[in-house]
Scaffold this motif. Structure first.
Motif, PDB file in Angstrom:
ATOM      1  N   VAL A  57      29.983 112.600   8.210  1.00  0.00           N
ATOM      2  CA  VAL A  57      29.409 112.138   9.505  1.00  0.00           C
ATOM      3  C   VAL A  57      30.293 111.502  10.600  1.00  0.00           C
ATOM      4  CG1 VAL A  57      28.583 110.046   8.982  1.00  0.00           C
ATOM      5  CG2 VAL A  57      27.392 111.208  10.624  1.00  0.00           C
ATOM      6  N   TYR A  58      31.271 110.687   9.938  1.00  0.00           N
ATOM      7  CA  TYR A  58      32.243 110.051  10.960  1.00  0.00           C
ATOM      8  C   TYR A  58      33.181 111.156  11.571  1.00  0.00           C
ATOM      9  CZ  TYR A  58      36.391 107.200  11.935  1.00  0.00           C
ATOM     10  OH  TYR A  58      37.065 106.299  12.575  1.00  0.00           O
ATOM     11  N   TYR A  59      33.538 111.967  10.863  1.00  0.00           N
ATOM     12  CA  TYR A  59      34.301 113.310  11.748  1.00  0.00           C
ATOM     13  C   TYR A  59      33.418 114.078  12.461  1.00  0.00           C
ATOM     14  CZ  TYR A  59      37.506 111.188   8.548  1.00  0.00           C
ATOM     15  OH  TYR A  59      38.585 110.099   7.994  1.00  0.00           O
ATOM     16  N   LEU A  60      32.342 114.366  12.058  1.00  0.00           N
ATOM     17  CA  LEU A  60      31.343 115.201  12.749  1.00  0.00           C
ATOM     18  C   LEU A  60      31.154 114.470  14.381  1.00  0.00           C
ATOM     19  CD1 LEU A  60      28.901 116.557  10.156  1.00  0.00           C
ATOM     20  CD2 LEU A  60      30.763 117.499  11.447  1.00  0.00           C
ATOM     21  N   ALA A  61      30.836 112.998  14.224  1.00  0.00           N
ATOM     22  CA  ALA A  61      30.778 111.998  15.394  1.00  0.00           C
ATOM     23  C   ALA A  61      31.734 112.326  16.469  1.00  0.00           C
ATOM     24  CB  ALA A  61      30.363 110.653  15.010  1.00  0.00           C
ATOM     25  N   LEU A  62      33.011 112.395  15.710  1.00  0.00           N
ATOM     26  CA  LEU A  62      34.282 112.513  16.580  1.00  0.00           C
ATOM     27  C   LEU A  62      34.430 114.046  17.382  1.00  0.00           C
ATOM     28  CD1 LEU A  62      37.125 111.245  14.359  1.00  0.00           C
ATOM     29  CD2 LEU A  62      36.458 110.376  16.176  1.00  0.00           C
ATOM     30  N   GLY A  63      33.692 114.941  16.649  1.00  0.00           N
ATOM     31  CA  GLY A  63      33.522 116.269  17.111  1.00  0.00           C
ATOM     32  C   GLY A  63      32.672 116.331  18.357  1.00  0.00           C
ATOM     33  N   ARG A  92      41.478 114.607  15.354  1.00  0.00           N
ATOM     34  CA  ARG A  92      41.154 113.463  14.171  1.00  0.00           C
ATOM     35  C   ARG A  92      39.966 114.016  13.405  1.00  0.00           C
ATOM     36  NH1 ARG A  92      39.469 107.741  16.617  1.00  0.00           N
ATOM     37  NH2 ARG A  92      39.006 107.510  14.731  1.00  0.00           N
ATOM     38  N   ALA A  93      38.982 114.596  14.248  1.00  0.00           N
ATOM     39  CA  ALA A  93      37.718 115.349  13.429  1.00  0.00           C
ATOM     40  C   ALA A  93      38.192 116.473  12.363  1.00  0.00           C
ATOM     41  CB  ALA A  93      36.956 115.778  14.454  1.00  0.00           C
ATOM     42  N   ILE A  94      39.235 117.330  12.868  1.00  0.00           N
ATOM     43  CA  ILE A  94      39.519 118.493  12.257  1.00  0.00           C
ATOM     44  C   ILE A  94      40.502 117.930  10.840  1.00  0.00           C
ATOM     45  CG2 ILE A  94      41.325 120.389  12.412  1.00  0.00           C
ATOM     46  CD1 ILE A  94      40.471 120.571  15.209  1.00  0.00           C
ATOM     47  N   GLY A 106      32.076 123.707  10.457  1.00  0.00           N
ATOM     48  CA  GLY A 106      32.297 122.384  11.510  1.00  0.00           C
ATOM     49  C   GLY A 106      33.521 122.490  11.985  1.00  0.00           C
ATOM     50  N   ILE A 107      34.524 122.709  11.501  1.00  0.00           N
ATOM     51  CA  ILE A 107      36.072 122.561  11.261  1.00  0.00           C
ATOM     52  C   ILE A 107      36.332 123.673  12.433  1.00  0.00           C
ATOM     53  CG2 ILE A 107      38.461 122.880  10.807  1.00  0.00           C
ATOM     54  CD1 ILE A 107      37.727 121.478   8.128  1.00  0.00           C
ATOM     55  N   VAL A 108      35.724 124.852  12.245  1.00  0.00           N
ATOM     56  CA  VAL A 108      35.914 125.984  12.971  1.00  0.00           C
ATOM     57  C   VAL A 108      35.514 125.906  14.565  1.00  0.00           C
ATOM     58  CG1 VAL A 108      35.340 128.423  13.413  1.00  0.00           C
ATOM     59  CG2 VAL A 108      36.096 127.760  11.269  1.00  0.00           C
ATOM     60  N   ILE A 110      34.851 123.176  16.005  1.00  0.00           N
ATOM     61  CA  ILE A 110      35.938 122.057  16.774  1.00  0.00           C
ATOM     62  C   ILE A 110      37.108 122.727  16.947  1.00  0.00           C
ATOM     63  CG2 ILE A 110      37.008 119.906  16.105  1.00  0.00           C
ATOM     64  CD1 ILE A 110      34.573 119.084  14.213  1.00  0.00           C
ATOM     65  N   LEU A 111      37.620 123.482  16.253  1.00  0.00           N
ATOM     66  CA  LEU A 111      38.941 124.157  16.569  1.00  0.00           C
ATOM     67  C   LEU A 111      38.793 125.081  17.864  1.00  0.00           C
ATOM     68  CD1 LEU A 111      40.292 125.360  13.279  1.00  0.00           C
ATOM     69  CD2 LEU A 111      41.655 124.187  15.075  1.00  0.00           C
ATOM     70  N   MET A 112      37.531 125.831  17.920  1.00  0.00           N
ATOM     71  CA  MET A 112      37.266 126.453  18.983  1.00  0.00           C
ATOM     72  C   MET A 112      37.184 125.507  20.305  1.00  0.00           C
ATOM     73  SD  MET A 112      35.872 129.744  20.019  1.00  0.00           S
ATOM     74  CE  MET A 112      34.560 130.417  19.048  1.00  0.00           C
ATOM     75  N   ASN A 113      36.409 124.452  20.214  1.00  0.00           N
ATOM     76  CA  ASN A 113      36.286 123.550  21.413  1.00  0.00           C
ATOM     77  C   ASN A 113      37.599 123.030  21.623  1.00  0.00           C
ATOM     78  OD1 ASN A 113      33.553 124.135  21.386  1.00  0.00           O
ATOM     79  ND2 ASN A 113      33.135 122.398  20.189  1.00  0.00           N
ATOM     80  N   ARG A 114      38.393 122.510  20.815  1.00  0.00           N
ATOM     81  CA  ARG A 114      39.897 122.187  21.198  1.00  0.00           C
ATOM     82  C   ARG A 114      40.709 123.249  21.722  1.00  0.00           C
ATOM     83  NH1 ARG A 114      44.297 119.828  16.721  1.00  0.00           N
ATOM     84  NH2 ARG A 114      44.322 121.863  16.241  1.00  0.00           N
TER      85      ARG A 114
END
Length: 259
Positions: A57-63, A92-94, A106-108, A110-114
């Motif tokens: 949840v820490y990293y999902l919050a970063l996303g 940081r989230a990735i 979730g990583i994918v 976030i990568l798309m958004n980055r």
């Protein structure tokens, strides 16, 4: 005074994240978008200061925080600051989710958004925009490879079209512009084969293909493709908004040349 247990703290953080995500989504159709997005960032910061960084949840919050910053940039609110903040949060989230080996989808996302953030930041980089476009391409390549087991998905085909758009922009300063534009059209054609002709991404793929054809000097062909794209969108409510909703394709539409 009651002591909050780790389980209760995690549950509280989950609730905050749900609310933050809701605020970001609500901002797409709200006159209070800026207020909602800033509130979402505050909620994410609260999660980041109360939850253990060993939890997903820490990293999902970063996303989610990155999404809010990206949205603020799209609303022209201190765009360079918000784009850089979004990229930092996404990175940081990735990295965190990769170490935890959890939430691969979730990583994918976030990568798309980055990748989108990098491509938009390139608009503000003046003469030094090429590195940002290349970073964007790198992220899209990872996304496309990760989603290649489901070529009919909207996310996969959105990534194809977004990558094609980046190639068009990269072609503007490349000695090998012809090759890049041809590759862009190939990506659009791949998306068009996968998508239903009534979908938003189908229309985006047509718009992107038309732009590449125009830049290649194929004016009459570009005009036909553009007309087909308009047919996809014309019956949708606020269809001009739909064109620009999720990526820089909107920039191409609003700056449409007379073909």
């Amino acid at each position: 005074m009651k002591v909050i247990t780790p389980t209760e703290r995690q549950l509280y953080s989950d609730i905050l994240l749900i609310k933050a995500n809701a605020l970001v989504r609500l901002s797409e159709h709200s006159s209070n978008a800026v207020k909602n997005l800033k509130e979402a960032i505050k909620l994410c910061d609260e999660i980041l200061t109360t939850i253990d960084f060993s939890l997903p949840v820490y990293y999902l919050a970063l996303g989610t925080k990155g999404n809010a910053h990206l949205f603020l940039a799209r609303l022209s609110i201190d765009p360079e600051f918000n784009l850089n903040s979004a990229i930092e949060a996404y990175t940081r989230a990735i990295e965190g989710l990769a170490k935890l080996q959890t939430a691969p989808y979730g990583i994918v996302q976030i990568l798309m958004n980055r990748a989108v953030a990098y491509s938009v930041l390139a608009l503000y980089a003046k003469d030094n925009y090429v590195p940002y476009l290349k970073r964007s391409l790198e992220d899209y390549d990872v996304v496309i490879k990760s989603l290649s087991n489901n070529v009919k998905s909207q996310s996969y085909n959105r990534a194809l079209v977004n990558k094609a758009l980046v190639l068009i922009r990269l072609a503007e300063s490349s000695p090998d512009s012809h090759t890049l534009l041809v590759k862009s059209i190939e990506l659009c054609n791949r998306a068009l084969k996968n998508l239903l002709p009534t979908s938003q991404n189908y229309g985006r793929a047509l718009l992107c293909k038309a732009e590449a054809l125009f830049k290649l000097g194929k004016i009459s062909e570009a005009e036909k493709v553009y007309a087909s794209a308009i047919e996809v969108f014309k019956n949708a409510e606020n269809w001009l908004g739909l064109v620009g909703a999720n990526s820089e394709i909107g920039d191409i539409y609003y700056k449409k040349r007379e073909l």
